[in-house]
Design an enzyme around this catalytic site. Structure first.
Site, mmCIF file in Angstrom:
data_model
loop_
_atom_site.group_PDB
_atom_site.id
_atom_site.type_symbol
_atom_site.label_atom_id
_atom_site.label_comp_id
_atom_site.label_asym_id
_atom_site.label_seq_id
_atom_site.Cartn_x
_atom_site.Cartn_y
_atom_site.Cartn_z
ATOM 1 N N LYS A 30 0.846 -1.084 -0.300
ATOM 2 C CA LYS A 30 0.208 -0.081 -0.253
ATOM 3 C C LYS A 30 1.015 1.204 0.049
ATOM 4 O O LYS A 30 0.688 2.738 -0.976
ATOM 5 C CB LYS A 30 -1.102 -0.179 1.085
ATOM 6 C CG LYS A 30 -0.751 0.168 2.819
ATOM 7 C CD LYS A 30 -1.300 0.456 3.292
ATOM 8 C CE LYS A 30 -0.476 0.552 5.135
ATOM 9 N NZ LYS A 30 0.281 1.617 4.975
ATOM 10 N N THR A 31 1.864 1.616 0.659
ATOM 11 C CA THR A 31 2.780 2.745 0.487
ATOM 12 C C THR A 31 3.236 2.613 -0.424
ATOM 13 O O THR A 31 3.559 4.289 -1.131
ATOM 14 C CB THR A 31 3.756 2.431 1.820
ATOM 15 O OG1 THR A 31 2.764 1.760 3.194
ATOM 16 C CG2 THR A 31 5.418 3.410 1.925
ATOM 17 N N ASP A 216 -2.715 7.938 4.206
ATOM 18 C CA ASP A 216 -2.868 6.149 4.673
ATOM 19 C C ASP A 216 -2.970 6.300 5.271
ATOM 20 O O ASP A 216 -3.615 6.896 6.481
ATOM 21 C CB ASP A 216 -1.022 6.919 3.944
ATOM 22 C CG ASP A 216 -0.531 5.606 4.433
ATOM 23 O OD1 ASP A 216 -0.931 4.501 4.053
ATOM 24 O OD2 ASP A 216 1.389 5.340 4.980
ATOM 25 N N GLU A 217 -2.778 5.034 5.969
ATOM 26 C CA GLU A 217 -4.128 4.235 7.057
ATOM 27 C C GLU A 217 -4.973 4.853 7.307
ATOM 28 O O GLU A 217 -5.805 5.724 8.647
ATOM 29 C CB GLU A 217 -3.526 4.958 8.156
ATOM 30 C CG GLU A 217 -1.599 3.894 7.999
ATOM 31 C CD GLU A 217 -1.668 2.577 7.786
ATOM 32 O OE1 GLU A 217 -2.725 2.096 7.910
ATOM 33 O OE2 GLU A 217 -0.343 2.249 8.212
ATOM 34 N N GLN A 247 -7.033 -3.756 10.008
ATOM 35 C CA GLN A 247 -5.916 -3.388 10.783
ATOM 36 C C GLN A 247 -6.190 -3.223 11.340
ATOM 37 O O GLN A 247 -5.153 -1.557 11.838
ATOM 38 C CB GLN A 247 -5.043 -3.243 9.835
ATOM 39 C CG GLN A 247 -4.307 -4.486 9.100
ATOM 40 C CD GLN A 247 -2.721 -4.490 8.392
ATOM 41 O OE1 GLN A 247 -2.515 -4.083 8.503
ATOM 42 N NE2 GLN A 247 -3.220 -4.677 6.870
ATOM 43 N N ARG A 553 2.215 -9.533 10.497
ATOM 44 C CA ARG A 553 3.731 -9.167 10.494
ATOM 45 C C ARG A 553 5.230 -10.037 10.154
ATOM 46 O O ARG A 553 5.909 -9.931 10.169
ATOM 47 C CB ARG A 553 3.874 -8.340 12.563
ATOM 48 C CG ARG A 553 3.794 -7.686 12.977
ATOM 49 C CD ARG A 553 3.339 -6.212 11.331
ATOM 50 N NE ARG A 553 1.695 -6.820 10.985
ATOM 51 C CZ ARG A 553 1.236 -5.926 10.174
ATOM 52 N NH1 ARG A 553 1.761 -5.962 9.201
ATOM 53 N NH2 ARG A 553 -0.102 -6.294 8.891
#
Length: 596
Positions: A30-31, A216-217, A247, A553
């Site tokens: 995504k980043t 973002d996020e 998340q 993770r």
């Protein structure tokens, strides 16, 4: 420049104008996608960078995005920069210009949680209020809720005794902040929203400055942040957001993932792109974590997949107690460290690190603990920063009170007069030097603390960092807006996760990170999910999202450890994906043989 993007990523990056929602599963890049979108707008669409806002949740993420964009556009020194930073840094920038509208000056202080709590304690003490009614910490949490959720006075005046008491003291708290020429952390968002709502000319001025807003996020925004974005986006509706509702784990900070779920309702013309290819984890990890999160009732359905290998089964390990669990984890960590693998040890609460730290020290295995006492919370650093904050803003009562309590009356007066004299013409590093000389600080900590050398090293690190700034205001703002994982101090900026040491942190801090091997501690009923969540459907679903974050993770191997009652989440993993084992406790003789 964009040849390494997959088809769905390209679809998002090359999208035209209008609202864009990028639903990005764990490990789906995504980043990279958001960064590529920003680079595409600058290099291909020729959008003026200064007409773009790109918002992240940490300074570290903003710094990494800036470096990537400069590299992708092959221009290490873009003359006109987009705004790249956090919500709070954007809010601080706006309030520096508009502070007078709130009875402040541009050199206002930004109060952290400790400053705000001390201020509330003074207000409660002066009112002779019994702490049995509401503690200062409880008041402060309610004040944060008022600002984060944009609660109006009527919602409190129509409530009970507690609600009316909160509002009465909230007004006292706001008055005290103004007297101190200060804003608290929540003000950096809430005051901007209030300003935009109440002053149409100011709102139009800021809204007209930007053509694109990238976020973002997005699943982690709260109500105030939501409205800050809504009000900043101009009539072009060019808002591009990326996130993963699976998340969303920060409701304790008043984030509401329903803002993410409602994006297409808020922006009916929105383009939605799903990023579902996972580049991080093995197939077993992806399929196991997906099975767990699928039990939640609210969320956007995603079908994660990967071209990675199937990998080993998920290890579910039963232990007799927390010490045997810690013994197993430390020894497994040592094995993987010796194999040059990155190791993440994740837990639900900070208290769970105690047994682990004890055994890491006993066995001589290196580890880094994140999120404990941060650099800026250390006494020696807070003393120096208090002096600098007072020099910058002489109305800052909290900083002056700290100096008065830390030094003799004579030293404090000399320090005060010197800081007021030097405040306009001295660099941050010069002011640190003046503080150290005037207070004879190195000698003071040498007399008082056994670990004085470590404290001296911390001060030297602060001096090095201060030397990178000419403006005291910029330096203090950088400190005030730093987060636990923003390793921005001088030489620390170059640090990465150490492969020769295990990384210990809460699951909340681990979001956004990845490790070759992840060992999750205490996957017990009552711990994960936490016992406070067991009677609320929404809270339980957030705990499941927390479990999902922990599992995703891991790149190669995942160990889920428990003792006593196993978490319900362990039963949600398909049995064929699990290798279950019971660790037999070692008696004293066996322990001596194994470790000697």
């Amino acid at each position: 420049m964009f040849s390494d993007l997959n088809e769905r990523q390209k679809e998002a990056v090359f999208w035209g104008n209008g609202p864009l929602l990028i639903v990005a599963g764990a490990g789906s890049g995504k980043t990279k996608t958001l960064t590529s979108r920003l680079a595409f707008l600058i290099s291909e669409r020729k959008v003026d960078p200064q007409r773009i806002i790109a918002i992240t949740f940490t300074n570290k993420a903003a710094g990494e995005m800036k470096e990537r964009v400069e590299k992708m556009t092959k221009n290490p020194k873009i003359s006109r920069q987009p705004f790249l930073g956090t919500f709070h840094s954007l809010g601080a920038r706006i309030l520096r210009k508009e502070a007078g509208l709130f009875g402040r000056t541009a050199d206002f202080s930004i109060f952290d949680g400790d400053d705000s709590l001390r201020l509330v304690k003074k207000i409660v003490k002066n009112a002779n209020l019994s702490s049995k009614k509401l503690s200062p910490a409880a008041f402060l949490k309610e004040f944060s809720r008022v600002k984060s959720e944009l609660i109006e006075i009527g919602d409190f005046l129509n409530g009970g005794e507690k609600e009316q008491l909160v509002w009465e003291f909230f007004e006292d708290y706001e008055t005290a902040l103004e007297r101190n020429n200060a804003f608290d952390f929540d003000d950096l968002i809430e005051k901007v929203v209030r300003l935009f709502r109440e002053d149409k000319k100011v709102w139009e001025r800021y809204r007209s400055q930007y053509d694109y807003v990238l976020v973002d996020e997005y699943q982690d925004i709260n109500t105030a942040q939501y409205w800050m974005l809504r009000l900043l986006v101009g009539p072009h509706n060019n808002i591009n957001v990326v996130g993963d509702d699976s998340q969303s784990i920060y409701s304790f900070r008043f984030s509401d993932f329903r803002n993410f779920l409602n994006f297409e309702r808020d922006w009916p013309q929105a383009k939605t792109v799903f990023l579902e290819q996972n580049y991080r984890s093995t197939q077993n990890i992806i399929e196991s974590s997906s099975a767990v999160i699928a039990r939640n009732t609210l969320g956007k359905l995603k079908k994660l997949w990967t071209n990675n290998s199937r990998g080993t089964l998920i290890k579910v390990i039963e232990h007799s107690d927390e010490f045997e669990e810690a013994d197993f984890i430390v020894n497994r960590a040592r094995e993987f460290i010796n194999q040059k693998k990155s190791v993440g040890i994740l837990f639900r609460t900070n208290a769970q690190s105690r047994a682990l730290e004890q055994l890491f020290l006993e066995y001589g295995v290196s580890y880094n603990l994140f999120g404990a006492l941060s650099f800026y919370e250390r006494k020696e650093i807070k003393d120096i920063v208090a002096a600098l904050r007072f020099a910058f803003n002489p109305k800052d009562e909290m900083s002056w009170e700290r100096l008065e309590k830390s030094f003799s009356k004579k030293t404090a007066v000399v320090l005060k007069n010197g800081l007021l004299e030097k405040r306009k013409n001295s660099s941050p590093a010069d002011l640190v030097g003046y503080f150290l000389k005037t207070t004879d600080y190195f000698e003071e900590i040498k007399k008082e603390y056994v670990n004085f050398q470590e404290r001296q090293e911390n001060i030297q690190e602060l001096i090095y960092f201060a030397g990178q700034f000419e403006s005291l205001g910029n330096f203090l703002e950088k400190i005030a807006l730093a987060s636990p994982l923003d390793l921005t101090l001088g030489r620390r900026k170059k640090k990465k996760l150490n492969l020769q040491a295990a990384s210990l942190m809460t699951i909340h801090l681990a979001k956004g990170l990845e490790f070759d091997v992840v060992l999750v501690v205490g996957v017990n009923e009552g711990i994960l999910p936490h016992q406070r969540s067991l009677f609320s459907g929404d809270d339980l679903e957030e705990e499941r999202r927390l479990m999902y974050v922990a599992m995703t993770r891991a790149r190669e191997e995942l160990f889920l450890n428990f003792f006593d009652t196993p978490s319900r989440f362990l039963y949600e993993i398909p049995p064929e994906k699990v290798e279950f084992q019971v660790e037999k406790p070692l008696d004293e003789e066996e322990r001596w043989i194994e470790y000697n």
